[in-house]
Each structure stands twice: as C-alpha cells, then as structure tokens.
Design a protein around this motif. Structure first.
Motif, PDB file in Angstrom:
ATOM      1  N   ASP A  80       0.860  -1.179   0.000  1.00 25.41           N
ATOM      2  CA  ASP A  80       0.000   0.000   0.000  1.00 25.41           C
ATOM      3  C   ASP A  80       0.900   1.234   0.000  1.00 25.41           C
ATOM      4  N   LEU A  81       0.497   2.241  -0.756  1.00 24.66           N
ATOM      5  CA  LEU A  81       1.322   3.450  -0.855  1.00 24.66           C
ATOM      6  C   LEU A  81       1.611   4.060   0.517  1.00 24.66           C
ATOM      7  N   GLU A  82       0.707   3.844   1.467  1.00 20.18           N
ATOM      8  CA  GLU A  82       0.918   4.463   2.780  1.00 20.18           C
ATOM      9  C   GLU A  82       2.058   3.787   3.547  1.00 20.18           C
ATOM     10  N   GLN A  83       2.585   2.650   3.015  1.00 19.58           N
ATOM     11  CA  GLN A  83       3.722   1.989   3.667  1.00 19.58           C
ATOM     12  C   GLN A  83       5.066   2.614   3.291  1.00 19.58           C
ATOM     13  N   MET A  84       5.057   3.617   2.423  1.00 24.12           N
ATOM     14  CA  MET A  84       6.323   4.257   2.055  1.00 24.12           C
ATOM     15  C   MET A  84       6.987   4.860   3.294  1.00 24.12           C
ATOM     16  N   ILE A  85       8.290   4.596   3.451  1.00 18.08           N
ATOM     17  CA  ILE A  85       9.027   5.166   4.586  1.00 18.08           C
ATOM     18  C   ILE A  85       9.129   6.683   4.386  1.00 18.08           C
ATOM     19  N   TRP A  86       9.551   7.109   3.192  1.00 16.19           N
ATOM     20  CA  TRP A  86       9.596   8.531   2.840  1.00 16.19           C
ATOM     21  C   TRP A  86       8.442   8.819   1.903  1.00 16.19           C
ATOM     22  N   LYS A  87       7.590   9.770   2.282  1.00 15.47           N
ATOM     23  CA  LYS A  87       6.401  10.096   1.502  1.00 15.47           C
ATOM     24  C   LYS A  87       6.797  10.971   0.313  1.00 15.47           C
ATOM     25  N   VAL A  88       5.906  11.035  -0.673  1.00 15.37           N
ATOM     26  CA  VAL A  88       6.222  11.750  -1.913  1.00 15.37           C
ATOM     27  C   VAL A  88       6.699  13.191  -1.677  1.00 15.37           C
ATOM     28  N   PRO A  89       6.018  14.000  -0.852  1.00 14.23           N
ATOM     29  CA  PRO A  89       6.514  15.380  -0.666  1.00 14.23           C
ATOM     30  C   PRO A  89       7.911  15.431  -0.062  1.00 14.23           C
ATOM     31  N   GLU A  90       8.214  14.486   0.842  1.00 10.01           N
ATOM     32  CA  GLU A  90       9.544  14.452   1.461  1.00 10.01           C
ATOM     33  C   GLU A  90      10.603  14.023   0.444  1.00 10.01           C
ATOM     34  N   ILE A  91      10.232  13.088  -0.435  1.00  7.95           N
ATOM     35  CA  ILE A  91      11.163  12.639  -1.479  1.00  7.95           C
ATOM     36  C   ILE A  91      11.519  13.815  -2.387  1.00  7.95           C
ATOM     37  N   ILE A  92      10.495  14.564  -2.804  1.00 10.49           N
ATOM     38  CA  ILE A  92      10.735  15.714  -3.688  1.00 10.49           C
ATOM     39  C   ILE A  92      11.617  16.748  -2.984  1.00 10.49           C
ATOM     40  N   ALA A  93      11.324  17.008  -1.713  1.00  8.23           N
ATOM     41  CA  ALA A  93      12.122  17.988  -0.963  1.00  8.23           C
ATOM     42  C   ALA A  93      13.584  17.547  -0.881  1.00  8.23           C
ATOM     43  N   HIS A  94      13.818  16.272  -0.544  1.00  5.43           N
ATOM     44  CA  HIS A  94      15.193  15.758  -0.469  1.00  5.43           C
ATOM     45  C   HIS A  94      15.907  15.861  -1.808  1.00  5.43           C
ATOM     46  N   LEU A  95      15.234  15.368  -2.869  1.00  3.65           N
ATOM     47  CA  LEU A  95      15.849  15.375  -4.206  1.00  3.65           C
ATOM     48  C   LEU A  95      16.241  16.783  -4.621  1.00  3.65           C
TER      49      LEU A  95
END
Ligand code: MN
Length: 230
Positions: free
Chosen positions: A168-183
């Motif tokens: 399930d997408l909610e199992q992501m350790i890093w969520k999409v907004p956090e991934i974008i911020a890090h990248l």
C-alpha cells in the motif's frame, strides 16, 4: 543551428485521456522505501535519509512488451508509483512539493539483480543494473486534475495471473513530498522529471513469456509481456 547528425527525439509518455504527451527529462529513483522490501534486500528499514539513483530518460517508454536485456540471468520486477513533475526548483519544502506534481503513473523499475549484487559487493555504481534499455516501462500518466494526490491505496504486480507483489502506498518510509524535498536539495528539479518512489516487498525474477500486470488503486494498469530470451 545545424547538428552533425539528427538529434535524438524527445522521450515522451502518454497522458491518460489527453491529446498532448508528457516530455521526459530525467528519471530519479528512490531505493528501499518500503520496510519489508528493505529487509528482503538485506537493508535496514529505519528512517535513514532516502537514497537515490537514476536511469537515463531513454529507459522510459509505454509499450506492450519488455525485451529481456542481455548479460543478465536474473532480471527482477519492482512495481512502483511514478511521480511526474511539471514544475522544478531547488530546495523545495515538503509543504510546497505537491504543487510541483503534474500527475502519477504505474512504473516498473526493472533491475538486473545479478549485476546489482556484483556492483554492491565491489562498491561500484549501479548503472549497468538499473539503467539499461527498456528498464523503466510506465503506464500512461494520470494528471492530478483527474485523480488528485495519491497518499494511500493498493500497489500490486501480478505475473501470469498470480499476485507476486502487494503493498500500500501508505507503507512508504519517505512520503512523496519528502522525497521531492530531499531530491531538490541534491539536484535542480525541472518539468519533465520522473521519480520512481520505491517498491513494496515481493521482488523476484521475470522470464521470457511472462505476462506482467501492475497496478495502483486509481490509476491505469501497466501490462507487459516479457519478450526475447534468457
Ligand atoms: Mn526500485
């Protein structure tokens, strides 16, 4: 301005229920972003900062087949949510990140696992394992206007009608907004960038003749037949 040969054509992905195409610029990928998958790869699923690798844009395509690549006996499927950006920037905050997303797709981060294992052991780069031709098949992109933002929902891959990966997408350790911020602290993001957000548990080999059906709740399915030979 003339060129010495015809420049390569722009890589593009279709957009669901839309005439225009999405021009692909770069492909970023997140490693081990679901705890169970991190464990199956021998990793530690604690919340360390996400790590990234990339594929060349030419690896992205939408088609009915996946040609088995050369020089590997162990090509694995990794079903993933793909984020497609239509705005870029540096040092974005997680709060503003969602406004940079054009839409979402279902993608497969196809991986030469044998070459990746060799590279890991030798401390070498992953390019040969991750960035080969046809290594990033994608479904059409669904725009945020059509489907909104995806925070949860089933993600799965069936092979020959049997469910092999499920999460399930909610199992992501890093969520999409956090991934974008890090990248965006590592790279200047631009419109056309794709981000593969990691795979749930259950990765394994594909074989010529296999039929792969991947999906994410709310998006088109990605259906492929593995062609060629091992
Ligand atoms: Mn992956």
């Amino acid at each position: 301005m003339e060129y010495v040969f015809t420049p390569p054509s722009q890589v593009r992905l279709p957009i669901s229920q839309h005439q225009a195409a999405f021009p692909v610029r770069r492909i970023y990928c997140v490693g081990q972003n679901y705890a169970e998958h991190a464990r199956e790869m021998g990793g530690d699923p604690t919340r360390n900062p996400p790590f990234f690798f990339s594929k060349p844009p030419q690896a992205a395509y939408h088609g009915a087949s996946f040609p088995y690549p050369p020089l590997s006996q162990d090509v694995h499927h990794e079903i993933e949510l793909v984020v497609a950006l239509d705005r870029g920037g540096l040092n974005l905050s997680a709060e503003e990140a969602l406004t940079h997303i054009f839409g979402y797709a279902v993608g497969l981060d196809m991986t030469r696992r044998d070459l990746q294992a060799e590279a890991k052991k030798a401390g070498r780069p992953w390019d040969s394992a991750k960035g080969f031709d046809f290594s990033a098949p994608c479904s059409p992109i669904w725009s945020v206007q059509q489907v909104g933002h995806l925070h949860s929902g089933a993600i799965y891959l069936d092979i020959n009608g049997r469910r092999i990966q499920s999460g399930d997408l909610e199992q992501m350790i890093w969520k999409v907004p956090e991934i974008i911020a890090h990248l965006s602290r590592l790279f200047t993001l631009e419109p056309g960038d794709l981000i593969f957000t990691g795979t749930p548990a259950g990765v394994g080999p594909v074989r010529p003749g296999d039929v792969l059906d991947g999906g994410i709740e709310g998006l088109d399915q990605l259906s492929l037949t593995v062609t060629g030979s091992l």
